[in-house]
Scaffold this motif. Structure first.
Motif, PDB file in Angstrom:
ATOM      1  N   PHE A 196       0.835  -1.202   0.000  1.00  0.00           N
ATOM      2  CA  PHE A 196       0.000   0.000   0.000  1.00  0.00           C
ATOM      3  C   PHE A 196       0.873   1.257   0.000  1.00  0.00           C
ATOM      4  N   ARG A 197       1.875   1.278   0.871  1.00  0.00           N
ATOM      5  CA  ARG A 197       2.791   2.434   0.890  1.00  0.00           C
ATOM      6  C   ARG A 197       3.816   2.343  -0.234  1.00  0.00           C
ATOM      7  N   LYS A 198       4.292   1.142  -0.483  1.00  0.00           N
ATOM      8  CA  LYS A 198       5.343   0.952  -1.491  1.00  0.00           C
ATOM      9  C   LYS A 198       4.913   1.454  -2.863  1.00  0.00           C
ATOM     10  N   TYR A 199       3.663   1.216  -3.203  1.00  0.00           N
ATOM     11  CA  TYR A 199       3.169   1.591  -4.527  1.00  0.00           C
ATOM     12  C   TYR A 199       2.205   2.780  -4.478  1.00  0.00           C
ATOM     13  N   TRP A 200       2.291   3.544  -3.389  1.00  0.00           N
ATOM     14  CA  TRP A 200       1.396   4.692  -3.249  1.00  0.00           C
ATOM     15  C   TRP A 200       1.488   5.635  -4.448  1.00  0.00           C
ATOM     16  N   HIS A 201       2.702   5.820  -4.974  1.00  0.00           N
ATOM     17  CA  HIS A 201       2.881   6.755  -6.094  1.00  0.00           C
ATOM     18  C   HIS A 201       2.021   6.381  -7.301  1.00  0.00           C
ATOM     19  N   GLU A 202       1.705   5.091  -7.443  1.00  0.00           N
ATOM     20  CA  GLU A 202       0.858   4.670  -8.556  1.00  0.00           C
ATOM     21  C   GLU A 202      -0.611   5.028  -8.326  1.00  0.00           C
ATOM     22  N   MET A 203      -0.961   5.293  -7.079  1.00  0.00           N
ATOM     23  CA  MET A 203      -2.346   5.642  -6.761  1.00  0.00           C
ATOM     24  C   MET A 203      -2.677   7.078  -7.138  1.00  0.00           C
ATOM     25  N   VAL A 204      -1.657   7.892  -7.353  1.00  0.00           N
ATOM     26  CA  VAL A 204      -1.845   9.308  -7.709  1.00  0.00           C
ATOM     27  C   VAL A 204      -1.151   9.568  -9.048  1.00  0.00           C
ATOM     28  N   PRO A 205      -1.731   9.068 -10.146  1.00  0.00           N
ATOM     29  CA  PRO A 205      -1.034   9.068 -11.425  1.00  0.00           C
ATOM     30  C   PRO A 205      -0.991  10.399 -12.160  1.00  0.00           C
ATOM     31  N   HIS A 206      -1.942  11.297 -11.869  1.00  0.00           N
ATOM     32  CA  HIS A 206      -1.990  12.534 -12.660  1.00  0.00           C
ATOM     33  C   HIS A 206      -2.777  13.608 -11.930  1.00  0.00           C
ATOM     34  N   ALA A 207      -2.581  14.826 -12.380  1.00  0.00           N
ATOM     35  CA  ALA A 207      -3.343  15.965 -11.866  1.00  0.00           C
ATOM     36  C   ALA A 207      -4.619  16.133 -12.676  1.00  0.00           C
ATOM     37  N   TYR A 208      -5.565  16.879 -12.117  1.00  0.00           N
ATOM     38  CA  TYR A 208      -6.754  17.313 -12.849  1.00  0.00           C
ATOM     39  C   TYR A 208      -6.425  18.697 -13.418  1.00  0.00           C
ATOM     40  N   ASP A 209      -5.976  18.697 -14.661  1.00  0.00           N
ATOM     41  CA  ASP A 209      -5.420  19.921 -15.250  1.00  0.00           C
ATOM     42  C   ASP A 209      -6.387  21.097 -15.212  1.00  0.00           C
ATOM     43  N   ASP A 210      -7.675  20.842 -15.461  1.00  0.00           N
ATOM     44  CA  ASP A 210      -8.655  21.939 -15.475  1.00  0.00           C
ATOM     45  C   ASP A 210      -8.812  22.547 -14.088  1.00  0.00           C
ATOM     46  N   SER A 211      -8.804  21.704 -13.061  1.00  0.00           N
ATOM     47  CA  SER A 211      -8.905  22.211 -11.687  1.00  0.00           C
ATOM     48  C   SER A 211      -7.658  23.000 -11.312  1.00  0.00           C
ATOM     49  N   VAL A 212      -6.508  22.469 -11.699  1.00  0.00           N
ATOM     50  CA  VAL A 212      -5.246  23.160 -11.417  1.00  0.00           C
ATOM     51  C   VAL A 212      -5.239  24.529 -12.100  1.00  0.00           C
ATOM     52  N   ALA A 213      -5.736  24.580 -13.335  1.00  0.00           N
ATOM     53  CA  ALA A 213      -5.790  25.853 -14.066  1.00  0.00           C
ATOM     54  C   ALA A 213      -6.668  26.871 -13.344  1.00  0.00           C
ATOM     55  N   ILE A 214      -7.789  26.408 -12.774  1.00  0.00           N
ATOM     56  CA  ILE A 214      -8.650  27.309 -12.002  1.00  0.00           C
ATOM     57  C   ILE A 214      -7.883  27.856 -10.804  1.00  0.00           C
ATOM     58  N   MET A 215      -7.214  26.958 -10.062  1.00  0.00           N
ATOM     59  CA  MET A 215      -6.472  27.396  -8.885  1.00  0.00           C
ATOM     60  C   MET A 215      -5.346  28.359  -9.254  1.00  0.00           C
ATOM     61  N   GLU A 216      -4.599  28.027 -10.284  1.00  0.00           N
ATOM     62  CA  GLU A 216      -3.489  28.890 -10.699  1.00  0.00           C
ATOM     63  C   GLU A 216      -4.000  30.233 -11.213  1.00  0.00           C
ATOM     64  N   GLY A 217      -5.164  30.223 -11.861  1.00  0.00           N
ATOM     65  CA  GLY A 217      -5.749  31.473 -12.333  1.00  0.00           C
ATOM     66  C   GLY A 217      -6.142  32.380 -11.179  1.00  0.00           C
ATOM     67  N   LEU A 218      -6.684  31.790 -10.128  1.00  0.00           N
ATOM     68  CA  LEU A 218      -7.049  32.565  -8.940  1.00  0.00           C
ATOM     69  C   LEU A 218      -5.815  33.171  -8.278  1.00  0.00           C
ATOM     70  N   ILE A 219      -4.746  32.385  -8.204  1.00  0.00           N
ATOM     71  CA  ILE A 219      -3.496  32.885  -7.626  1.00  0.00           C
ATOM     72  C   ILE A 219      -2.939  34.025  -8.474  1.00  0.00           C
TER      73      ILE A 219
END
Length: 204
Positions: A78-101
């Motif tokens: 579970f910990r060893k392969y945790w990185h595989e559980m978070v494979p990518h960002a939600y680009d549209d959500s990130v764009a909203i957050m970065e736009g607000l910043i």
């Protein structure tokens, strides 16, 4: 809505980055029935959330291995392969957050996350360093929807609760934020988020 929103607080998992423990375990335990049983009875949500509260992985693994010695390999996976559980960002959500910043909005993050895996996530997803700051549950020993974690975040970053809006994918966490006195919206996708923010006078 006439609320004057001056502080925007983002959750992270399933709002800014994808999270799914089945991703590595579909390889490790190919049988879906067995895999679902494993998550329902061994590496459960309740077990994992204690790492978000600050319990170390070593303690967490030892606890389960004592109870299920034949499952040691899968428990440690579970910990060893945790990185595989978070494979990518939600680009549209990130764009909203970065736009607000970029607009000069006050953006912070509040997340249920183990301390070590959060630092790993920050290294992999540099946008997680862009907001003014973050409250990580594993660092403060509190988890959403405990009222105390919203209070801690408010005090740490000098927020006015009535002028704060929180974005989270879990209804219970949204309700916890509202109970504390924040405005809060349930995340279900970027277009709904844009609409919800606009309803509070926050154009993105």
């Amino acid at each position: 809505m006439t609320t004057d929103i001056r502080h925007i607080v983002f959750d992270i998992g399933k709002v800014l980055i994808h999270y799914d423990p089945h991703l590595p375990f579909s390889r490790l335990i190919p049988d879906e029935t067995e895999r679902n049983w494993f998550f329902a009875n061994i590496c459960t949500h309740d077990w994992n959330i204690e790492q978000d509260r600050g319990r170390t992985w070593a303690e967490a693994e030892a606890l389960l291995i004592k109870q299920h010695p034949a499952r040691e390999e899968h428990i440690r996976a579970f910990r060893k392969y945790w990185h595989e559980m978070v494979p990518h960002a939600y680009d549209d959500s990130v764009a909203i957050m970065e736009g607000l910043i970029a607009e000069g909005r006050d953006v912070t993050m509040l997340t249920n996350f183990a301390s070590d895996t959060f630092r790993e996530a920050q290294a992999r997803f540099p946008f997680l360093t862009k907001p003014r700051g973050v409250t990580v549950s594993g660092d403060v020993g509190l988890i959403k929807p405990d009222i105390a974690i919203y209070e801690t975040h408010t005090k740490s970053f000098g927020l006015d609760p009535a002028a704060t809006i929180f974005i989270d994918d879990a209804p219970v966490n949204v309700e916890g934020a509202k109970a504390f006195g924040w405005n809060a919206v349930l995340f279900s996708g970027p277009e709904k988020l844009r609409s919800d923010l606009a309803g509070y006078g926050v154009k993105v």
